[in-house]
Write an enzyme that holds these catalytic residues in place. Structure first.
Site, PDB file in Angstrom:
ATOM      1  N   CYS A  48      69.084   8.340  45.014  1.00  0.00           N
ATOM      2  CA  CYS A  48      70.200   9.147  45.510  1.00  0.00           C
ATOM      3  C   CYS A  48      70.907   8.422  46.654  1.00  0.00           C
ATOM      4  CB  CYS A  48      69.719  10.519  45.966  1.00  0.00           C
ATOM      5  SG  CYS A  48      71.064  11.565  46.593  1.00  0.00           S
ATOM      6  N   ARG A  90      76.933  12.332  35.104  1.00  0.00           N
ATOM      7  CA  ARG A  90      78.148  13.086  35.412  1.00  0.00           C
ATOM      8  C   ARG A  90      78.967  13.446  34.180  1.00  0.00           C
ATOM      9  NH1 ARG A  90      80.792   9.050  39.390  1.00  0.00           N
ATOM     10  NH2 ARG A  90      79.573   7.601  38.101  1.00  0.00           N
TER      11      ARG A  90
END
Length: 343
Positions: free
Chosen positions: A110, A235
């Protein structure tokens, strides 16, 4: 599904010769909630991973972290944990497994400042000794498969993903996912799939490639460039949870029939209703906003006029939101008439 089946789904190089590459739904913080994962798996995703769960909060019994780690109706149930300290990471892994997790994924990828500022996520790639201690602590805490998701490195002067992969293998982990960017790139530019090949060469563990896979054609190109055992879609699946299964079917050589507008509307409605049920009307509506906007985009340009789109993502009335969702997919021609005019 038994934990061992998760490993076979990841596909080692040997198994891949006899089967199709797996296509996984990526863990997306605040996005891959339980209902999105259920829908994606039902529509053909090889496996799905929970949104990132803060290990320290789960270890403390935080209610929202428990919701994030929920996996009822998902199999295999894979929980991704993020953290910096060994003890809470190990304890959170034990809690997740006790609550039904079939596998644990460790977040070392992340790039968000709120995560790296606490020396978690991709910040761990700046200290591989500490990263290895975290991997070892989680591996020792549970008997289910443990995987790790990483980036190519912190920046282009330290592309140390191959070394982290070697350490993960030596510590007894079961699989690796690599996003083809450094932390400093965040999501800018293009994912470098060919750079993932160095990680594949560094370990005998199955490696899953991640980053910018938005179609069957890109999945094939990613596999060819990286040499990975499978791909992970992130995404691009927001607003299109059916995409992961469509790519999986295509890689398996099965015909990929476009999902009907009715089926897409039903999936979007199911997701919205699930969030309202999971979090309650007020919080559920807030959690749903990003998904509602993405579903409106997936319905196509002009599916809703600007007024109706604004109403879709801001309304506190579930009935209105569901009406607008169905309109976007099934009756876009009527978007010239606003909800207020229609009433």
């Amino acid at each position: 599904m038994k934990p061992d089946h998760y490993l076979s789904a990841l596909r080692s190089a040997d198994v891949r010769r006899a089967g199709s590459p797996p296509v996984l739904l990526a863990p997306l913080s605040g996005v891959t909630d339980l209902h999105m994962r259920r829908i994606a798996q039902r529509l053909g995703a090889s496996a799905v991973v929970s949104e990132m769960v803060a290990a320290a909060e789960l270890a403390r019994g935080d209610a929202e972290s428990q919701v994030r780690a929920e996996g009822q109706g998902v199999s295999p149930h894979v929980v991704q944990l993020a953290g910096f300290a060994e003890k809470p990471m190990a304890e959170a892994a034990r809690i997740a497994v006790a609550n039904g997790a079939d596998a644990i994924d460790i977040n070392m990828g992340c790039p968000a400042k709120t995560v790296t500022g606490g020396e978690s996520g991709s910040a761990l790639m700046r200290d591989l000794d500490h990263a290895a201690r975290l991997l070892a602590a989680v591996r020792a805490a549970v008997t289910v498969p443990v995987t790790v998701k990483m980036r190519l490195g912190w920046d282009h002067t330290s592309l140390n993903a191959p070394e982290l992969a070697r350490r993960a293998e030596a510590l007894g982990l079961n699989g690796i996912t690599v996003h083809g960017r450094t932390r400093q790139q965040f999501y800018k530019g293009n994912a470098d799939w060919s750079a993932i090949r160095a990680v594949v060469a560094a370990t005998r563990l199955p490696v899953i490639a991640n980053g910018d896979v938005t179609s069957l054609e890109e999945a094939r190109a990613c596999l060819a460039a990286s040499g990975a055992a499978g791909v992970m879609v992130g995404r691009a699946a927001v607003g299109r949870p059916w995409l992961v299964g469509a790519i999986a079917a295509g890689l398996a050589g099965r015909p990929v029939a476009p999902l009907s507008a009715e089926a897409r509307a039903a999936a979007a409605s199911e997701h919205y209703e699930g969030l309202i049920a999971l979090y309650g009307p007020a919080m559920g509506a807030r959690h749903a906003r990003k998904h509602l906007a993405a579903y409106a985009d997936a319905a196509g340009p002009g599916a809703l006029n600007l007024s109706d789109r604004r109403r879709l993502v801001t309304t506190a009335d579930p009935a209105e939101a569901l009406t607008l969702l169905r309109r976007a997919f099934l009756d876009p021609a009527s978007s010239g008439t606003t909800m207020g005019e229609a009433a």
